[in-house]
Design an enzyme around this catalytic site. Structure first.
Site, mmCIF file in Angstrom:
data_model
loop_
_atom_site.group_PDB
_atom_site.id
_atom_site.type_symbol
_atom_site.label_atom_id
_atom_site.label_comp_id
_atom_site.label_asym_id
_atom_site.label_seq_id
_atom_site.Cartn_x
_atom_site.Cartn_y
_atom_site.Cartn_z
ATOM 1 N N GLU A 1 -7.161 -1.825 -19.601
ATOM 2 C CA GLU A 1 -7.882 -1.886 -20.677
ATOM 3 C C GLU A 1 -8.929 -1.038 -20.613
ATOM 4 O O GLU A 1 -9.474 -0.385 -21.724
ATOM 5 C CB GLU A 1 -8.475 -3.326 -20.572
ATOM 6 C CG GLU A 1 -8.023 -4.337 -21.435
ATOM 7 C CD GLU A 1 -8.581 -5.548 -21.712
ATOM 8 O OE1 GLU A 1 -9.890 -5.870 -21.229
ATOM 9 O OE2 GLU A 1 -8.291 -6.590 -22.680
ATOM 10 N N HIS B 1 14.569 -5.412 -4.027
ATOM 11 C CA HIS B 1 15.804 -5.663 -4.228
ATOM 12 C C HIS B 1 15.914 -5.790 -5.898
ATOM 13 O O HIS B 1 17.002 -6.170 -6.499
ATOM 14 C CB HIS B 1 16.246 -6.795 -3.640
ATOM 15 C CG HIS B 1 15.850 -6.676 -2.170
ATOM 16 N ND1 HIS B 1 16.926 -6.307 -1.282
ATOM 17 C CD2 HIS B 1 14.923 -6.727 -1.512
ATOM 18 C CE1 HIS B 1 16.634 -6.269 -0.102
ATOM 19 N NE2 HIS B 1 15.551 -6.656 -0.019
ATOM 20 N N LYS C 1 -4.769 -9.482 -32.997
ATOM 21 C CA LYS C 1 -5.586 -10.876 -33.202
ATOM 22 C C LYS C 1 -5.519 -10.814 -34.933
ATOM 23 O O LYS C 1 -5.241 -11.755 -35.477
ATOM 24 C CB LYS C 1 -6.882 -10.795 -32.613
ATOM 25 C CG LYS C 1 -6.732 -10.960 -31.155
ATOM 26 C CD LYS C 1 -8.213 -10.926 -30.657
ATOM 27 C CE LYS C 1 -8.253 -11.018 -29.209
ATOM 28 N NZ LYS C 1 -9.473 -10.598 -28.561
HETATM 29 O O1 LIG Z 1 -13.817 -14.148 -22.263
HETATM 30 P P1 LIG Z 1 -13.030 -13.885 -23.811
HETATM 31 O O2 LIG Z 1 -14.118 -13.599 -24.798
HETATM 32 O O3 LIG Z 1 -12.249 -15.239 -24.138
HETATM 33 O O4 LIG Z 1 -11.960 -12.782 -23.477
HETATM 34 C C1 LIG Z 1 -10.688 -12.936 -23.058
HETATM 35 C C2 LIG Z 1 -10.026 -11.611 -22.882
HETATM 36 O O5 LIG Z 1 -9.465 -11.291 -24.102
HETATM 37 C C3 LIG Z 1 -9.933 -10.328 -25.070
HETATM 38 O O6 LIG Z 1 -8.984 -10.197 -25.962
HETATM 39 C C4 LIG Z 1 -10.077 -8.998 -24.417
HETATM 40 O O7 LIG Z 1 -9.127 -7.901 -24.384
HETATM 41 C C5 LIG Z 1 -10.322 -8.989 -22.647
HETATM 42 O O8 LIG Z 1 -11.018 -7.935 -22.294
HETATM 43 C C6 LIG Z 1 -10.844 -10.336 -22.275
HETATM 44 O O9 LIG Z 1 -11.184 -10.520 -21.050
#
Ligand SMILES: O=P(O)(O)OC[C@H]1O[C@H](O)[C@H](O)[C@@H](O)[C@@H]1O
EC number: 5.3.1.9
Length: 445
Positions: free
Chosen positions: A287, A308, A422
């Site tokens: 990331e 393996h 998302k």
């Molecule tokens: O802690 P949160 O806000 O739920 O995020 C949880 C995770 O998901 C996100 O989409 C990011 O890509 C991550 O960097 C992060 O650690």
């Protein structure tokens, strides 16, 4: 103390080419130190180990004790940086069969909120039916779908099963100070909560309550973990000379390898307990660096298991890879290969040897074979798997990542690309606010 050995990269890149990074590395370190580089609002991790107070640790330990006293099982609900650090440390330090042991010294730790598998969640809720369980709801944004969905199920089950009062005691939230649904719920329900500082991104948050609370609940010494990290903070400090600073050397070497066409870094272990350290590392580096159409692809293998399966590719596939091996010097237990009179398996040449000696020879043999096969090799040696050493390893990788990202020229502290899936998922699920996107995506199907 962690040591890094880069000698076995020098058949592929020159010593001088790594040494030539000194000024650039210094500039990257200073940019981190002075907060003048890209993403400088996310540098809270940099001096985190040395700034964690005794009160912070005492508060975490007290809450951990409440869950330890009241739960047979604790669910860590989180995804990405909100679960990988805790899992990495807990699995590195736990007995491999801890959940199968009859006499438990700590609650069984289970992870959820890191997938959307209906069967996983169904089977989890089934398993929890007769268990005294607690939940840590970990989400920095407080709005991550995977985690929120799992938490909705777990919260309801915990309240139904254990009653509202007990649920209040055994549900803990770790989230933003003000924003997000997890904060609203925690405040409204009166859960004990911990704050993820604004300036610490998820993948750098293992030494905040995000990692420390679950690790303490699992029975490990968070003071020693933090002390190890603080030790590495010093060893990798901006004033440590380039040649003696392991994180600076690591960052320079991997960037030089990348420039020479080695696009994939494979993190290797010879101890299965380190599997999740690799998963954590993959998020940290992936990331942080995978953007603007560049970045080393972080991959990982568990040896000798994967020798393996993936061994063939690594030995003879496309020569775009290099390996970074985490080598654990001392094992915790002693087990000798027994001698056998019949020797039907032909293993008497190993009789009386420690199993770890066999493993170490597998490691050495692999290193030589892979280097001969055209795979540059770095080695990170850690003394043993304990809190102090793991703390060192975590911080080493964090600071190495910050420096390396700046050498690459990207902002290592954002992750804009993660939003694309998302957005599509919300559009496909008709989330309110996504009406336009929903229409557009439907037209594409
Ligand atoms: O802690 P949160 O806000 O739920 O995020 C949880 C995770 O998901 C996100 O989409 C990011 O890509 C991550 O960097 C992060 O650690």
């Amino acid at each position: 103390m962690i040591s890094l050995n880069i000698e076995k990269t020098f058949g592929f890149i020159s010593k001088a080419s790594v040494a030539a990074y000194e000024a650039q590395v210094k500039a990257a370190q200073e940019a981190l130190e002075n907060g003048t580089g890209k993403g400088n609002d996310f540098l809270g991790w940099l001096h985190l180990p040395s700034s964690i107070s005794q009160e912070d640790l005492a508060d975490l330990k007290a809450t951990a004790q409440v869950l330890r006293d009241n739960c047979e099982v604790v669910i860590v609900a989180g995804i990405g940086g909100s679960y990988l650090g805790a899992r990495a440390v807990i699995e590195a330090l736990s007995n491999s069969f801890t959940w199968l042991q009859e006499k438990k010294t700590a609650p069984v730790m289970i992870y959820a909120g890191h997938n959307i598998s209906e069967d996983y969640l169904y089977e989890l809720t089934e398993f929890l039916k007769d268990k005294k369980f607690g939940v840590i709801n970990i989400s920095k944004s407080g709005t991550t779908t995977e985690t929120a969905l799992a938490f909705r199920l777990l919260k309801k089950q915990c309240e139904d099963q254990r009653g509202k009062e007990m649920a209040k005691k055994v549900i803990v939230a770790i989230t933003d100070a003000k924003k997000g649904a997890a904060r609203i719920t925690a405040d409204k329900e009166g859960y004990k909560s911990f704050i993820i500082p604004d300036n610490v991104g998820g993948r750098f948050s293992v030494l905040t309550p995000v990692g420390l609370l679950p690790i303490a609940i699992a029975g490990f010494d968070i003071e020693k973990l933090v002390a190890g990290a603080a030790d590495m903070e010093k060893a990798c400090g901006v004033n440590v000379p380039f040649a003696e600073n392991p994180a600076a050397q690591y960052a320079a070497t991997r960037n030089e390898l990348y420039k020479s066409g080695k696009k994939i870094e494979i993190l290797v272990n010879f101890c299965p307990k380190l599997h999740y350290v690799s998963e954590w590392w993959k998020q940290l580096y992936g990331e942080s660096e995978g953007k603007e159409n560049k970045g080393i692809f972080p991959a990982s293998v568990d040896f000798s298991t994967d020798l393996h399966s993936m061994g063939q590719w690594i030995q003879e596939g496309e020569r775009t890879i290099y390996e970074t091996v985490i080598s654990v010097e001392k094992v915790d237990h002693k087990l000798e290969v027994p001698s056998d009179e019949a020797n039907l398996d032909g293993l008497n040449f190993l009789a009386g040897k420690r199993v770890d000696e066999v493993n170490k020879m597998a490691e050495l043999g692999t290193q030589l074979a892979h280097v001969d096969g055209g795979v540059p090799n770095m080695r990170i040696v850690i003394e043993k798997l304990d809190e102090f050493n793991i703390g060192q390893l975590l911080y080493f990788f964090e600071i190495g990542c910050g420096i390396s990202g700046y050498l690459l020229g990207v902002n290592p502290f954002n992750q804009p690309g993660v939003e694309a899936y998302k957005k599509n998922m919300f559009a496909l699920l008709n989330k309110p606010g996504y009406e336009e996107e929903s229409k557009a995506i439907q037209a594409r199907l």
